[in-house]
Design a protein around this motif. Sequence first.
Motif, PDB file in Angstrom:
ATOM      1  N   LYS A 112       1.373  -1.095   0.289  1.00 46.55           N
ATOM      2  CA  LYS A 112       0.183   0.058   0.099  1.00 46.55           C
ATOM      3  C   LYS A 112       0.649   1.286   0.107  1.00 46.55           C
ATOM      4  O   LYS A 112       0.830   2.437  -0.781  1.00 46.55           O
ATOM      5  N   ARG A 113       1.787   1.027   0.668  1.00 42.33           N
ATOM      6  CA  ARG A 113       2.441   2.506   0.780  1.00 42.33           C
ATOM      7  C   ARG A 113       3.247   2.554  -0.651  1.00 42.33           C
ATOM      8  O   ARG A 113       3.539   3.981  -0.978  1.00 42.33           O
ATOM      9  N   ASN A 114       4.192   2.187  -1.773  1.00 41.41           N
ATOM     10  CA  ASN A 114       4.289   1.569  -3.418  1.00 41.41           C
ATOM     11  C   ASN A 114       3.437   1.987  -3.244  1.00 41.41           C
ATOM     12  O   ASN A 114       3.837   2.671  -4.675  1.00 41.41           O
ATOM     13  N   GLU A 115       1.795   2.037  -3.821  1.00 41.23           N
ATOM     14  CA  GLU A 115       1.270   3.108  -4.157  1.00 41.23           C
ATOM     15  C   GLU A 115       0.689   3.806  -4.335  1.00 41.23           C
ATOM     16  O   GLU A 115       1.256   4.956  -4.917  1.00 41.23           O
ATOM     17  N   ILE A 116       0.683   4.504  -3.218  1.00 42.35           N
ATOM     18  CA  ILE A 116       1.064   5.711  -2.434  1.00 42.35           C
ATOM     19  C   ILE A 116       2.538   6.401  -3.220  1.00 42.35           C
ATOM     20  O   ILE A 116       2.317   7.942  -3.227  1.00 42.35           O
ATOM     21  N   PHE A 117       3.357   5.418  -3.240  1.00 39.92           N
ATOM     22  CA  PHE A 117       4.998   5.920  -3.592  1.00 39.92           C
ATOM     23  C   PHE A 117       4.189   6.459  -5.204  1.00 39.92           C
ATOM     24  O   PHE A 117       5.154   7.999  -5.736  1.00 39.92           O
ATOM     25  N   GLN A 118       3.765   5.251  -5.560  1.00 39.16           N
ATOM     26  CA  GLN A 118       4.160   5.958  -7.155  1.00 39.16           C
ATOM     27  C   GLN A 118       3.130   6.875  -7.467  1.00 39.16           C
ATOM     28  O   GLN A 118       2.791   7.414  -8.079  1.00 39.16           O
ATOM     29  N   MET A 119       2.612   6.864  -7.052  1.00 41.73           N
ATOM     30  CA  MET A 119       0.996   8.216  -6.997  1.00 41.73           C
ATOM     31  C   MET A 119       1.898   9.551  -6.628  1.00 41.73           C
ATOM     32  O   MET A 119       1.465  10.511  -7.781  1.00 41.73           O
ATOM     33  N   ALA A 120       2.882   9.438  -5.919  1.00 40.15           N
ATOM     34  CA  ALA A 120       3.113  10.398  -5.471  1.00 40.15           C
ATOM     35  C   ALA A 120       4.530  10.909  -6.759  1.00 40.15           C
ATOM     36  O   ALA A 120       4.633  12.242  -7.016  1.00 40.15           O
ATOM     37  N   MET A 121       4.903   9.861  -7.141  1.00 40.40           N
ATOM     38  CA  MET A 121       5.452  10.025  -8.213  1.00 40.40           C
ATOM     39  C   MET A 121       4.916  10.586  -9.175  1.00 40.40           C
ATOM     40  O   MET A 121       5.391  11.882 -10.478  1.00 40.40           O
ATOM     41  N   LEU A 122       3.769   9.584 -10.392  1.00 46.61           N
ATOM     42  CA  LEU A 122       2.723   9.852 -10.989  1.00 46.61           C
ATOM     43  C   LEU A 122       2.464  11.502 -10.717  1.00 46.61           C
ATOM     44  O   LEU A 122       2.069  12.158 -12.402  1.00 46.61           O
ATOM     45  N   GLU A 123       1.923  12.045  -9.219  1.00 43.90           N
ATOM     46  CA  GLU A 123       1.152  13.102  -9.870  1.00 43.90           C
ATOM     47  C   GLU A 123      -0.244  13.588 -10.249  1.00 43.90           C
ATOM     48  O   GLU A 123      -0.729  14.190 -11.655  1.00 43.90           O
ATOM     49  N   PRO A 124      -1.186  12.979  -9.789  1.00 44.33           N
ATOM     50  CA  PRO A 124      -2.114  12.635 -10.682  1.00 44.33           C
ATOM     51  C   PRO A 124      -2.957  13.594 -10.834  1.00 44.33           C
ATOM     52  O   PRO A 124      -3.004  13.977  -9.385  1.00 44.33           O
ATOM     53  N   LYS A 125      -4.166  13.550 -11.422  1.00 47.79           N
ATOM     54  CA  LYS A 125      -5.473  14.984 -10.996  1.00 47.79           C
ATOM     55  C   LYS A 125      -6.104  14.199 -10.305  1.00 47.79           C
ATOM     56  O   LYS A 125      -6.845  14.790  -9.505  1.00 47.79           O
ATOM     57  N   LEU A 126      -7.103  13.069 -10.579  1.00 50.81           N
ATOM     58  CA  LEU A 126      -7.770  12.361  -9.874  1.00 50.81           C
ATOM     59  C   LEU A 126      -6.934  10.757  -9.364  1.00 50.81           C
ATOM     60  O   LEU A 126      -6.666  10.119 -10.214  1.00 50.81           O
ATOM     61  N   ALA A 127      -6.920  11.159  -8.060  1.00 49.52           N
ATOM     62  CA  ALA A 127      -6.458   9.581  -7.560  1.00 49.52           C
ATOM     63  C   ALA A 127      -7.294   8.911  -6.652  1.00 49.52           C
ATOM     64  O   ALA A 127      -8.344   9.887  -5.539  1.00 49.52           O
ATOM     65  N   ILE A 128      -7.299   7.408  -7.322  1.00 48.61           N
ATOM     66  CA  ILE A 128      -9.093   6.838  -6.573  1.00 48.61           C
ATOM     67  C   ILE A 128      -8.042   6.248  -5.910  1.00 48.61           C
ATOM     68  O   ILE A 128      -7.513   5.340  -5.977  1.00 48.61           O
ATOM     69  N   LEU A 129      -8.229   5.873  -3.945  1.00 52.99           N
ATOM     70  CA  LEU A 129      -8.054   5.178  -2.986  1.00 52.99           C
ATOM     71  C   LEU A 129      -8.421   4.011  -2.499  1.00 52.99           C
ATOM     72  O   LEU A 129      -9.492   4.037  -2.085  1.00 52.99           O
ATOM     73  N   ASP A 130      -8.587   2.759  -3.487  1.00 55.44           N
ATOM     74  CA  ASP A 130      -9.638   1.587  -3.558  1.00 55.44           C
ATOM     75  C   ASP A 130      -8.713   0.843  -2.045  1.00 55.44           C
ATOM     76  O   ASP A 130      -7.639  -0.214  -2.067  1.00 55.44           O
ATOM     77  N   GLU A 131      -9.652   0.930  -0.970  1.00 57.50           N
ATOM     78  CA  GLU A 131      -8.895  -0.068   0.418  1.00 57.50           C
ATOM     79  C   GLU A 131      -7.707   0.555   0.564  1.00 57.50           C
ATOM     80  O   GLU A 131      -6.761  -0.354   1.251  1.00 57.50           O
ATOM     81  N   THR A 132      -7.595   1.205   0.699  1.00 53.16           N
ATOM     82  CA  THR A 132      -6.036   1.580   1.327  1.00 53.16           C
ATOM     83  C   THR A 132      -5.495   1.330   2.319  1.00 53.16           C
ATOM     84  O   THR A 132      -4.705   1.007   2.716  1.00 53.16           O
ATOM     85  N   ASP A 133      -6.668   1.211   3.647  1.00 53.51           N
ATOM     86  CA  ASP A 133      -6.500   1.307   4.701  1.00 53.51           C
ATOM     87  C   ASP A 133      -5.905  -0.535   4.864  1.00 53.51           C
ATOM     88  O   ASP A 133      -5.962  -0.563   5.802  1.00 53.51           O
ATOM     89  N   SER A 134      -6.840  -1.280   4.130  1.00 49.33           N
ATOM     90  CA  SER A 134      -7.089  -2.865   4.792  1.00 49.33           C
ATOM     91  C   SER A 134      -5.218  -3.103   4.531  1.00 49.33           C
ATOM     92  O   SER A 134      -4.776  -3.061   3.914  1.00 49.33           O
ATOM     93  N   GLY A 135      -5.375  -4.162   5.472  1.00 51.18           N
ATOM     94  CA  GLY A 135      -3.744  -4.358   5.987  1.00 51.18           C
ATOM     95  C   GLY A 135      -3.013  -3.452   6.354  1.00 51.18           C
ATOM     96  O   GLY A 135      -1.791  -3.786   6.589  1.00 51.18           O
ATOM     97  N   LEU A 136      -3.030  -2.354   7.131  1.00 51.77           N
ATOM     98  CA  LEU A 136      -2.376  -1.740   7.387  1.00 51.77           C
ATOM     99  C   LEU A 136      -2.268  -1.070   8.729  1.00 51.77           C
ATOM    100  O   LEU A 136      -3.789  -1.202   9.362  1.00 51.77           O
ATOM    101  N   ASP A 137      -1.180  -1.146   9.699  1.00 50.90           N
ATOM    102  CA  ASP A 137      -1.387  -0.687  10.833  1.00 50.90           C
ATOM    103  C   ASP A 137      -1.694   0.679  11.533  1.00 50.90           C
ATOM    104  O   ASP A 137      -1.073   1.082  10.589  1.00 50.90           O
ATOM    105  N   ILE A 138      -1.156   1.198  12.462  1.00 47.12           N
ATOM    106  CA  ILE A 138      -1.529   2.227  12.228  1.00 47.12           C
ATOM    107  C   ILE A 138      -0.712   3.502  11.893  1.00 47.12           C
ATOM    108  O   ILE A 138      -0.809   4.458  11.645  1.00 47.12           O
TER     109      ILE A 138
END
Lengths: 250, 481, 437
Positions: free
Chosen positions: A152-178
């Motif tokens: 999940k962190r890698n997904e957001i890292f890619q988002m940071a790199m690609l700088e999209p206009k529209l980001a859709i975060l699909d269940e990004t919180d699942s499987g994450l500790d606090i």
Amino acid sequence: MLKIENLHANVEGKEILKGINLDVKPGEVHAIMGPNGSGKSTLASVIAGNEDFEITEGSVLLEGEELNELAPEERAHKGVFLSFQYPVEIPGVTVTNFLKTAINETRKAKGLEEMPANEMLKKIREKSELLEIDRKFLSRSLNEGFSGGEKKRNEIFQMAMLEPKLAILDETDSGLDIDALKIVANGVNRLKNDENAVVVITHYQRLLDYIVPDFVHVLLNGKIVKSGGKELALELEEKGYDWIKQEATV
Amino acid sequence: MAYTEEELKKELETKEYEYGFYTDIESETFPVGLNEEIVKAISLKKGEPSWMTEWRLEAYRAWTEMEEPEWANVTYKKPDFQAISYYSAPKKKPQYDSLDEVDPELLDTFKKLGISLEEQKKLAGVAVDVVMDSVSVATTFKKTLAEKGIIFCSISEAIKEHPELVKKYIGSVVPKKDNFYAALNSAVFSDGSFCYIPKGVRCPMELSTYFRINQAGTGQFERTLVIADEGSYVSYLEGCTAPMRDENQLHAAVVELVALDDAEIKYSTVQNWFPGDKEGKGGVFNFVTKRGLCETNAKISWTQVETGSAVTWKYPSCILKGDNSVGEFYSIAVTNNYQQADTGTKMIHLGKNTKSTIISKGISAGRSQNSYRGLVQINSRAANARNFSQCDSLLMGNQCGAHTFPYIEAKNKTAQIEHEATTSKIGEDQIFYCNQRGIDTEKAIALIVNGFSKEVLNKLPMEFAVEAQKLLEISLEGSVG
Amino acid sequence: MELKDKLVSSFMAFEDTVDVNLPVHEVRSKAIKDFENLGFPSKKLESWKYTSLSKLLKSDYSVFPKNESSLEFKEVKKYFIHEIDSYKIVFIDGIYSSHLSETSHEGLDVCLMSAALSKPKYKIIIDNYFNKIAKTDGLTALNTAFSREGAFINIPRGKVVEKPIQILHFSTGNESSLLLQPRNLIVVGENAHVQIIERHQSLTDNPVLTNSVTEIFANKRAIVDYYKIQNDRQSASLIDNTFISQQQNSHALVHTFSLGGNVTRNNLQFFHKGEYLDSTLKGVTIIGDKQHVDHSTLVHHATPNCESHQDYKGIYADRSTGVFNGQIIVEKEAQKTNGFQQNNNILIDDTATINAKPQLEIFADDVKCSHGCTIGQLDDEAMFYLKSRGIPEKEARALLMYAFANNVLESVKIPEVKQRINKLIAMKLGVNLGFDL
């Protein structure tokens, strides 16, 4: 930014989305909540252009341009980013190589030159620090052997790199500790500005403590049955989905 | 709309062979057919000593008693060995000191291939011994090598200038009667490369040879002999492209490597001979015998990227004779359209504490058949021998085949052998993930194939790795690269 | 006279003993011609590269036993899984022993091939199933030519056979050397379940060569659970040819325990005729002396969505030789196939040999296939650990070898069979493991 009008979509002949309407303006954060099987992930896939889903009616517009007939990569070039619920493994392809390819292909589509190596490195350094990503991580094979949190962190890292206009975060919180959740949310908040928009798809309210939505929509049986402000998320957390179901049937 | 698999397939089929062109250089060609007179004539033409002529004749006589092998998982029309001309050489045998003297048309050919001799000399530090239709026409960097005592020349020259070395080692690893094609090669080999690294010398540059098949109807019978004396090191690159031709062309090379005590030889090949067109017409038949012998503490490493040829039959092998010797085989074999490849390795463990590693990646597309065939043999005296083998296949489309035929024979209780094989395809979810990040399907496939092949690509010298990656893309993706 | 010529010429004598007017006799006549053309397989054949029959074929085998022999149950009790109630089909020197057998025609047929081949009521089954999947290699053709006796098992649709069926072949040594060619046919109807245990046992040091052919048909949703126990004398050799045809949703499991005998060759072939079916092939081989065991398996995936699992473990001591020749073929049509193959071997002595050839031949792209093959020895650290806990060397080795073979035993469904195999393994390893296996 994103406008969805009366969107119907099928998978294998079965209708999953039954007339969705949504209007997301630049600078806004929208949360889409709903019980399992309500069509949340389908909506994300349809916006991203997954060909397993067939749009039977309605349209998806990005900055006024219809996306319906565009290939997934063309949508990506126009600034649509999907953070996958289950990111796939690509053995032998390093995170860095993958990102270089993604960025340069997007630039190529826009008629730009490839990003110079030093600029790329600088950007990778900057964004990996933002998401507290270890250098060694960048030379590992994409998602192979990653923990749920790392993926999940890698997904957001890619988002940071690609700088999209529209980001859709699909269940990004699942499987994450606090702790990981805070890092991811912090990353998203730092990337947020007046020019872009974020759609957060989630089952639980937890993530919304950190990524505060401007609007909350409840998806039920392929339709948005209720919309409201961030307090709606709290209400759902407290009372569950049953009252909405009742309200919807009445 | 996204790029569909159908469209991709279509494009793959119509992808023409990029390096298909033909150099019109006047050639001197022998009459077709093979008999003792032709063998003698070849030897005479090349001004060989009588021991060499006799050696060839013995090989020829053995060959006439042999039959073509049938066991490989390939089907093809057997070549008519009496319809082949066994010698062809550019008419004016040139002796050049600089490239300016080389036939401009030949230089033009290399330009089309993307091989610039000047560039290679200056930038990569690669000495190139160009073999054009069997006879060496240009040799460079001889001086630098000579200072270290390294001999790098054509095998014809070596037979004349260094007969003691050639006599001692030729046929010592691949005996002239080893197999049908090796015997044929021993009888009629036209030219090839010879390399000797003296004791304790580390060859300062990658040695490189480019092979090409040119003259129509000319069989190509290269002979390569690399000897690394005690404690020496050499990295040898072999790259091949062939012009497009209608009739099948036969290539039956022999490569022998000798690594004496504590020596190391790294032998890398990129092969993209004409694979035939999309109907399976034409293309090169590649029946090669490659084998290396390791003495004590020696190491031989074969790395190959095979994208070409209509039919390939090739098993670069290591005889691990000395104690503690090491054999390695890293291979990527790509087949498309109607190509057939039956390739792999043999690791023969004779010495104690010998180690071998096999990493084979097969990629099949179109209507091609891609087979891995390997032998790991642990002799009863090879105590503590170790082998690890991994054979992975990637299938693209439902018209092709991927096959794995490993033979494992162990006669020593301390042997440790591990063999793993997997077969997979490129997942639609992987493609979609790439698409979503802005990477189109074609590029996504290239990326995934590169990832799949990475363990092998990493083993190639830098100069080759780039070319190899390019070749993978060309062979599989059409427009990319 | 060479054995091949002897066999071909004795076919006429054989014809005198059977009803040549039956349709099956045409099959036999054709088979003898096939055998005449093909002969015995030699090492030149790729599939026989590692196993030679030439020594075996030198004996002057009797093809037809001259006199009937009898055995008392107590003499051979230990070769039965006698702890459980079961059907039994027993042959002595190739001839049916009604005395030792327990057959049935009540709700199922557990009887004799000779009856099935001759009685009109079985005609339709024989017409539909006999010699339909047996391959026409030399050995199978030879068996077909002389097919006359063996086990015939016919389980009608929906029948769950409540007790296992044991098939036993004894040879007594009444002949100086004997060639046996049992022919079995097993037809399992839709939804039917059956468990079968097969054993070949020589009671003498006179040479015996058995060339057995078994055809098994598993119809839709049928479950066939088959156990082969091979622990014969040094004088006995076995060529077992088993062919299994599976329909949709069926499960077929074959466990082969090869613990003794001179030369043992197991040709085990599975053919898929429907979707969503499952084939399981497992084996444990523990041999020594000059014994030779060859497992040649084939799983032919020709239909989509099927699975196959192969797991063979081998331990080889003295001058013994093991061969694993495992083949998975996946046809173009067989998308979504899952095919797995695992072969692990331990060499105990430097004089032992293992030859492995695990092959994958894949023509479909959407499949998951893998094979793994290892050759190694017992883990030194584990040995040290056990010894440091006071377990003597020999027991420690046995324990580790037992552990090595154990996961093949886990899938054995008949507890008494599992117990018996455990005992045999302990005997083979020369220890009393002292715990309930």
